[in-house]
Write a protein that holds these residues in place. Sequence first.
Motif, PDB file in Angstrom:
ATOM      1  N   PRO A  59       2.011  -0.971   5.579  1.00 43.83           N
ATOM      2  CA  PRO A  59       1.284  -1.562   6.703  1.00 43.83           C
ATOM      3  C   PRO A  59       2.199  -2.439   7.557  1.00 43.83           C
ATOM      4  O   PRO A  59       2.270  -3.648   7.397  1.00 43.83           O
ATOM      5  CB  PRO A  59       0.194  -2.390   6.021  1.00 43.83           C
ATOM      6  N   ALA A  60       2.928  -1.809   8.472  1.00 47.59           N
ATOM      7  CA  ALA A  60       3.849  -2.539   9.341  1.00 47.59           C
ATOM      8  C   ALA A  60       3.932  -1.816  10.683  1.00 47.59           C
ATOM      9  O   ALA A  60       3.790  -0.595  10.744  1.00 47.59           O
ATOM     10  CB  ALA A  60       5.236  -2.610   8.709  1.00 47.59           C
ATOM     11  N   ASP A  61       4.153  -2.589  11.741  1.00 44.01           N
ATOM     12  CA  ASP A  61       4.378  -1.982  13.049  1.00 44.01           C
ATOM     13  C   ASP A  61       5.680  -1.182  12.967  1.00 44.01           C
ATOM     14  O   ASP A  61       6.731  -1.738  12.644  1.00 44.01           O
ATOM     15  CB  ASP A  61       4.500  -3.059  14.134  1.00 44.01           C
ATOM     16  N   GLY A  84      -3.461  -8.171   9.322  1.00 47.50           N
ATOM     17  CA  GLY A  84      -3.166  -7.118   8.365  1.00 47.50           C
ATOM     18  C   GLY A  84      -4.341  -6.245   7.970  1.00 47.50           C
ATOM     19  O   GLY A  84      -4.231  -5.475   7.017  1.00 47.50           O
ATOM     20  N   THR A  85      -5.461  -6.316   8.697  1.00 47.14           N
ATOM     21  CA  THR A  85      -6.658  -5.580   8.282  1.00 47.14           C
ATOM     22  C   THR A  85      -6.996  -4.373   9.151  1.00 47.14           C
ATOM     23  O   THR A  85      -7.824  -3.562   8.749  1.00 47.14           O
ATOM     24  CB  THR A  85      -7.888  -6.502   8.253  1.00 47.14           C
ATOM     25  N   ILE A 144      -4.427  -4.275   4.470  1.00 46.09           N
ATOM     26  CA  ILE A 144      -4.034  -2.903   4.163  1.00 46.09           C
ATOM     27  C   ILE A 144      -2.807  -2.931   3.251  1.00 46.09           C
ATOM     28  O   ILE A 144      -1.859  -3.676   3.497  1.00 46.09           O
ATOM     29  CB  ILE A 144      -3.722  -2.143   5.468  1.00 46.09           C
ATOM     30  N   SER A 145      -2.830  -2.109   2.182  1.00 47.59           N
ATOM     31  CA  SER A 145      -1.668  -2.046   1.290  1.00 47.59           C
ATOM     32  C   SER A 145      -0.781  -0.842   1.609  1.00 47.59           C
ATOM     33  O   SER A 145       0.431  -0.926   1.475  1.00 47.59           O
ATOM     34  CB  SER A 145      -2.104  -2.009  -0.173  1.00 47.59           C
ATOM     35  N   HIS A 146      -1.377   0.279   1.994  1.00 48.85           N
ATOM     36  CA  HIS A 146      -0.606   1.434   2.462  1.00 48.85           C
ATOM     37  C   HIS A 146      -1.521   2.386   3.214  1.00 48.85           C
ATOM     38  O   HIS A 146      -2.741   2.279   3.152  1.00 48.85           O
ATOM     39  CB  HIS A 146       0.145   2.147   1.328  1.00 48.85           C
ATOM     40  N   ILE A 147      -0.887   3.321   3.940  1.00 45.96           N
ATOM     41  CA  ILE A 147      -1.612   4.250   4.801  1.00 45.96           C
ATOM     42  C   ILE A 147      -1.050   5.645   4.565  1.00 45.96           C
ATOM     43  O   ILE A 147       0.171   5.843   4.554  1.00 45.96           O
ATOM     44  CB  ILE A 147      -1.426   3.876   6.288  1.00 45.96           C
TER      45      ILE A 147
END
Length: 165
Positions: A59-61, A84-85, A144-147
């Motif tokens: 979860p990062a730009d 972060g949501t 969010i932890s991962h996508i």
Amino acid sequence: MSRSAVAATRLLGVGLTTAVAVGLAAAPASAAPDVPPILIEGNPALTCPAGGEGLRVPPADAEYEVELENGETGVLNVDISDDGTLLTFSIDLGGEIAVRSVTVKGGPNANRYIYDAANGFPNGTTGDDDLQSPPLANGNIPEISHIDFCFIPSDYDNGNGGGTA
């Protein structure tokens, strides 16, 4: 209280009520995802439908170059809200590629957003806004932890810059 004081007080009350109503009506509507999420309990594995290819990201730009086995390419843009949501994503088309599904994991579970013909996206999508993980029992939305993204070949016009079909 005099009649004029009562009338002035009533007029002030009507004016404030009107101002609040106008302010609420003028407030921008909150954005929402283009498709409803499907709750996935636990920590789902990265899986894609037949013909799709997956990518798990933190979860990062960031921007990610994506190339499918058939040689089609695109650039995935990921934006995460300051808290972060919330996830916003888009694909800059370098070839003919679209997103078929996105799984957003946070807390104990995940939400899966599916862009298919049943949801009005027969060719996938090239972007969406405000995706999130499922709320916790207390109603809070976890970070969010991962996508997980699933990409598919699509018949988008390379010159249109995206859109949904």
